[in-house]
Design a protein around this motif. Structure first.
Motif, PDB file in Angstrom:
ATOM      1  N   ARG A   1      -3.814  -2.177 -10.379  1.00  0.00           N
ATOM      2  CA  ARG A   1      -5.273  -2.325 -10.393  1.00  0.00           C
ATOM      3  C   ARG A   1      -5.857  -2.608  -9.015  1.00  0.00           C
ATOM      4  O   ARG A   1      -6.978  -2.261  -8.723  1.00  0.00           O
ATOM      5  CB  ARG A   1      -5.665  -3.472 -11.326  1.00  0.00           C
ATOM      6  CG  ARG A   1      -5.356  -3.234 -12.772  1.00  0.00           C
ATOM      7  CD  ARG A   1      -5.566  -4.494 -13.581  1.00  0.00           C
ATOM      8  NE  ARG A   1      -4.706  -5.591 -13.110  1.00  0.00           N
ATOM      9  CZ  ARG A   1      -4.727  -6.827 -13.587  1.00  0.00           C
ATOM     10  NH1 ARG A   1      -5.572  -7.154 -14.528  1.00  0.00           N
ATOM     11  NH2 ARG A   1      -3.892  -7.747 -13.116  1.00  0.00           N
ATOM     12  N   SER A   2      -5.098  -3.285  -8.148  1.00  0.00           N
ATOM     13  CA  SER A   2      -5.658  -3.763  -6.888  1.00  0.00           C
ATOM     14  C   SER A   2      -5.301  -2.853  -5.706  1.00  0.00           C
ATOM     15  O   SER A   2      -4.157  -2.842  -5.237  1.00  0.00           O
ATOM     16  CB  SER A   2      -5.137  -5.179  -6.613  1.00  0.00           C
ATOM     17  OG  SER A   2      -5.314  -5.501  -5.260  1.00  0.00           O
ATOM     18  N   PRO A   3      -6.292  -2.065  -5.196  1.00  0.00           N
ATOM     19  CA  PRO A   3      -5.992  -1.165  -4.076  1.00  0.00           C
ATOM     20  C   PRO A   3      -5.409  -1.921  -2.871  1.00  0.00           C
ATOM     21  O   PRO A   3      -4.454  -1.453  -2.258  1.00  0.00           O
ATOM     22  CB  PRO A   3      -7.357  -0.560  -3.720  1.00  0.00           C
ATOM     23  CG  PRO A   3      -8.196  -0.734  -4.941  1.00  0.00           C
ATOM     24  CD  PRO A   3      -7.700  -1.965  -5.625  1.00  0.00           C
TER      25      PRO A   3
ATOM     26  N   LEU B   1      -1.743  -2.881  -3.544  1.00  0.00           N
ATOM     27  CA  LEU B   1      -0.887  -1.693  -3.619  1.00  0.00           C
ATOM     28  C   LEU B   1      -0.689  -1.072  -2.237  1.00  0.00           C
ATOM     29  O   LEU B   1       0.416  -0.686  -1.863  1.00  0.00           O
ATOM     30  CB  LEU B   1      -1.502  -0.658  -4.570  1.00  0.00           C
ATOM     31  CG  LEU B   1      -1.525  -1.048  -6.049  1.00  0.00           C
ATOM     32  CD1 LEU B   1      -2.398  -0.087  -6.841  1.00  0.00           C
ATOM     33  CD2 LEU B   1      -0.109  -1.049  -6.634  1.00  0.00           C
TER      34      LEU B   1
ATOM     35  N   HIS C   1       4.761   0.555 -12.457  1.00  0.00           N
ATOM     36  CA  HIS C   1       3.567  -0.180 -12.869  1.00  0.00           C
ATOM     37  C   HIS C   1       3.878  -1.671 -12.876  1.00  0.00           C
ATOM     38  O   HIS C   1       4.906  -2.090 -13.413  1.00  0.00           O
ATOM     39  CB  HIS C   1       3.158   0.278 -14.280  1.00  0.00           C
ATOM     40  CG  HIS C   1       1.900  -0.351 -14.782  1.00  0.00           C
ATOM     41  ND1 HIS C   1       1.865  -1.238 -15.827  1.00  0.00           N
ATOM     42  CD2 HIS C   1       0.620  -0.236 -14.347  1.00  0.00           C
ATOM     43  CE1 HIS C   1       0.622  -1.628 -16.042  1.00  0.00           C
ATOM     44  NE2 HIS C   1      -0.154  -1.036 -15.150  1.00  0.00           N
TER      45      HIS C   1
ATOM     46  N   TRP D   1       0.767   5.503  -3.652  1.00  0.00           N
ATOM     47  CA  TRP D   1       0.218   4.520  -4.599  1.00  0.00           C
ATOM     48  C   TRP D   1      -1.076   5.056  -5.190  1.00  0.00           C
ATOM     49  O   TRP D   1      -1.716   5.932  -4.601  1.00  0.00           O
ATOM     50  CB  TRP D   1      -0.016   3.162  -3.918  1.00  0.00           C
ATOM     51  CG  TRP D   1      -1.042   3.175  -2.814  1.00  0.00           C
ATOM     52  CD1 TRP D   1      -0.808   3.463  -1.492  1.00  0.00           C
ATOM     53  CD2 TRP D   1      -2.447   2.911  -2.928  1.00  0.00           C
ATOM     54  NE1 TRP D   1      -1.970   3.394  -0.776  1.00  0.00           N
ATOM     55  CE2 TRP D   1      -2.991   3.045  -1.624  1.00  0.00           C
ATOM     56  CE3 TRP D   1      -3.294   2.559  -3.978  1.00  0.00           C
ATOM     57  CZ2 TRP D   1      -4.368   2.852  -1.365  1.00  0.00           C
ATOM     58  CZ3 TRP D   1      -4.650   2.361  -3.716  1.00  0.00           C
ATOM     59  CH2 TRP D   1      -5.172   2.511  -2.427  1.00  0.00           C
ATOM     60  N   THR D   2      -1.442   4.503  -6.346  1.00  0.00           N
ATOM     61  CA  THR D   2      -2.700   4.909  -6.981  1.00  0.00           C
ATOM     62  C   THR D   2      -3.153   3.827  -7.967  1.00  0.00           C
ATOM     63  O   THR D   2      -2.329   3.044  -8.446  1.00  0.00           O
ATOM     64  CB  THR D   2      -2.541   6.242  -7.757  1.00  0.00           C
ATOM     65  OG1 THR D   2      -3.787   6.537  -8.416  1.00  0.00           O
ATOM     66  CG2 THR D   2      -1.479   6.154  -8.832  1.00  0.00           C
ATOM     67  N   THR D   3      -4.458   3.808  -8.251  1.00  0.00           N
ATOM     68  CA  THR D   3      -4.960   2.913  -9.297  1.00  0.00           C
ATOM     69  C   THR D   3      -5.261   3.719 -10.565  1.00  0.00           C
ATOM     70  O   THR D   3      -5.738   3.162 -11.543  1.00  0.00           O
ATOM     71  CB  THR D   3      -6.262   2.204  -8.842  1.00  0.00           C
ATOM     72  OG1 THR D   3      -7.189   3.195  -8.422  1.00  0.00           O
ATOM     73  CG2 THR D   3      -5.997   1.218  -7.713  1.00  0.00           C
ATOM     74  N   ASP D   4      -4.981   5.011 -10.525  1.00  0.00           N
ATOM     75  CA  ASP D   4      -5.308   5.882 -11.647  1.00  0.00           C
ATOM     76  C   ASP D   4      -4.093   6.045 -12.574  1.00  0.00           C
ATOM     77  O   ASP D   4      -3.325   7.008 -12.485  1.00  0.00           O
ATOM     78  CB  ASP D   4      -5.764   7.241 -11.091  1.00  0.00           C
ATOM     79  CG  ASP D   4      -6.335   8.136 -12.180  1.00  0.00           C
ATOM     80  OD1 ASP D   4      -6.223   7.764 -13.378  1.00  0.00           O
ATOM     81  OD2 ASP D   4      -6.875   9.196 -11.835  1.00  0.00           O
TER      82      ASP D   4
END
Ligand SMILES: NC(=O)c1ccc[n+]([C@@H]2O[C@H](COP(=O)([O-])OP(=O)(O)OC[C@H]3O[C@@H](n4cnc5c(N)ncnc54)[C@H](O)[C@@H]3O)[C@@H](O)[C@H]2O)c1
Length: 389
Positions: free
Chosen positions: A48-50, A53, A6, A71-74
């Motif tokens: 937070r930023s697709p 990432l 993170h 990768w993920t924003t979740d």
């Protein structure tokens, strides 16, 4: 071993942790354990930023290792995923305690940047949760593996200094305010706002604490002065903002063994010394000055004899009579070395003393420094803990 990362889109996250550590470890095939087996790792980037990432996970990871990574924003799904063994955080300091708390309560091993919290009470609470849940835990203490510091440690272990007399460190450089178009600020603006977790003391005293502790022994008391020397800077969007955090800190640490360590830390000084951090150690038999990579020594026998006479040009070049130590081993990236140690700790219980409890000591020194500056008085480490409870 699945590692959730993170805050990898930040300065430290991208350069030191993702590229220089995790991708470098993947490139070398993994980490060799004491059994001789190789532990492989599988990172998943969280943020937070697709777009950012995706760039790191696809373009950068492929450049470095030949294939993309996940990768993920979740964030919530990552924290709920039992297959994620390690949760790592290099995002904003203020979010860190909450994230680490959740990850530990869910049984994950945690590893994070420093400081582990901006307040001692919260740092101590994290150490307590780590103890209660029994999860593997650690915090970055990268300066311990800088080549210059490793050379100082070697000199100490070889008895080069004789009796230690004092230690003096100079840290910092000029950080552009951003007011001149061609000299944009080279550090994030949150660093200069205390409401966003910034400030020289909270930023650097946690480094000085583990460094001093490792090389010379525990700090007993501190006398510190903090200043906000540049009152206004320009932020990332080009807007002026008021600086509310200290951008310089001047401190004397006296150790339990009586040794005096002076540390000047400043983002408002122009460098005329050997490196961005120099630590001078004076002893009865010799002195050393360590930079980030190099270390110079002067023994008792090669100490010159100066005479005070401002009527003539200085006849001695004080940089003479110092000897630069040779490199006698491979010095890998400091962050990568500590990552490998943490991965070994998680995989086969190898020792890892750089825990959240040990990192709480750094927050304790920062808090003691801030109290010393505020009250204009010496603050003992014992008082700092009592004050936090
Ligand atoms: N070990 C060292 O020498 C060293 C040096 C500098 C910074 N640090 C530490 O590393 C951490 C990051 O510092 P940096 O200089 O890389 O800062 P940075 O501003 O470059 O990066 C911060 C990161 O946090 C993310 N972030 C911020 N707010 C967020 C939110 N609300 N939700 C999700 N993500 C968020 C940003 O997107 C970015 O990825 C800080 O804790 C800092 O103290 C350590």
């Amino acid at each position: 071993m699945k590692i959730a990362m993170h805050g990898v889109t930040g300065r430290m996250g991208t350069n030191q942790h993702l590229i220089r550590s995790i991708l470098a470890i993947m490139k070398q095939g993994g980490v060799r354990l004491s059994t001789g087996e190789i532990q492989t790792i599988e990172p998943i980037l969280v943020g937070r930023s697709p777009a950012k990432l995706k760039h790191l996970a696809e373009t950068v990871a492929t450049q470095e290792t030949g294939h993309p990574i996940a990768w993920t924003t979740d964030l919530e799904s990552v924290l709920a995923d039992d297959s994620v063994e390690i949760f790592f955080d290099a995002a904003s300091t203020q979010m860190r305690p909450g994230l680490l708390r959740t990850a530990m309560e869910r049984g994950k091993s945690v590893y994070c940047e420093k400081p582990i919290a901006t307040e001692l009470e919260s740092a101590l609470e994290l150490a307590e949760i780590a103890e209660r849940t029994g999860v593997k835990n650690g915090a970055v203490q990268d300066k311990l593996w800088l080549p210059g510091i490793r050379k100082l440690r070697m000199l100490r272990d070889q008895g080069f200094f004789g009796d230690l007399l004092s230690v003096r460190a100079e840290f910092g450089y000029w950080v552009f305010t951003g007011h001149t178009a061609d000299q944009p600020a080279q550090r994030p603006s949150w660093n200069y706002r205390s409401e966003d977790g910034g400030g020289m003391m909270i930023d650097m005293f946690c480094h000085w604490e583990y460094l001093i502790n490792d090389l010379f022994g525990p700090v007993d008391r501190v006398l510190a002065h903090a200043a906000t020397e540049v009152p206004e800077r320009i932020d990332e969007s080009g807007k002026p903002y008021r600086c509310t955090a200290d951008d310089a800190a001047y401190a004397i640490f006296v150790l339990e063994n009586g040794l005096t360590c002076q540390f000047n830390s400043s983002w408002t000084t122009r460098v005329r010394r050997d490196d961005l951090l120099t630590i001078q150690v004076d002893g009865t038999k010799g002195s050393a000055v360590a930079g980030l990579r190099e270390c110079w020594i002067q023994s008792a026998a090669s100490t010159p004899k100066p005479t005070w006479n401002p009527d003539v040009p200085q006849p001695i070049n004080f940089y003479d009579n110092w000897q630069q130590l040779p490199n006698t081993t491979e010095y890998d990236n400091a962050f990568k070395i500590q990552w490998e140690l943490f991965i070994r700790h998680c995989a086969d219980d190898a020792e890892f003393p750089w825990s959240l409890a040990s990192a709480a000591g750094g927050v304790r020194l920062a808090e003691a420094g801030a109290r010393s500056a505020g009250d204009q008085t010496w603050v003992s480490m014992e008082d700092a803990v009592a004050h936090a409870h």
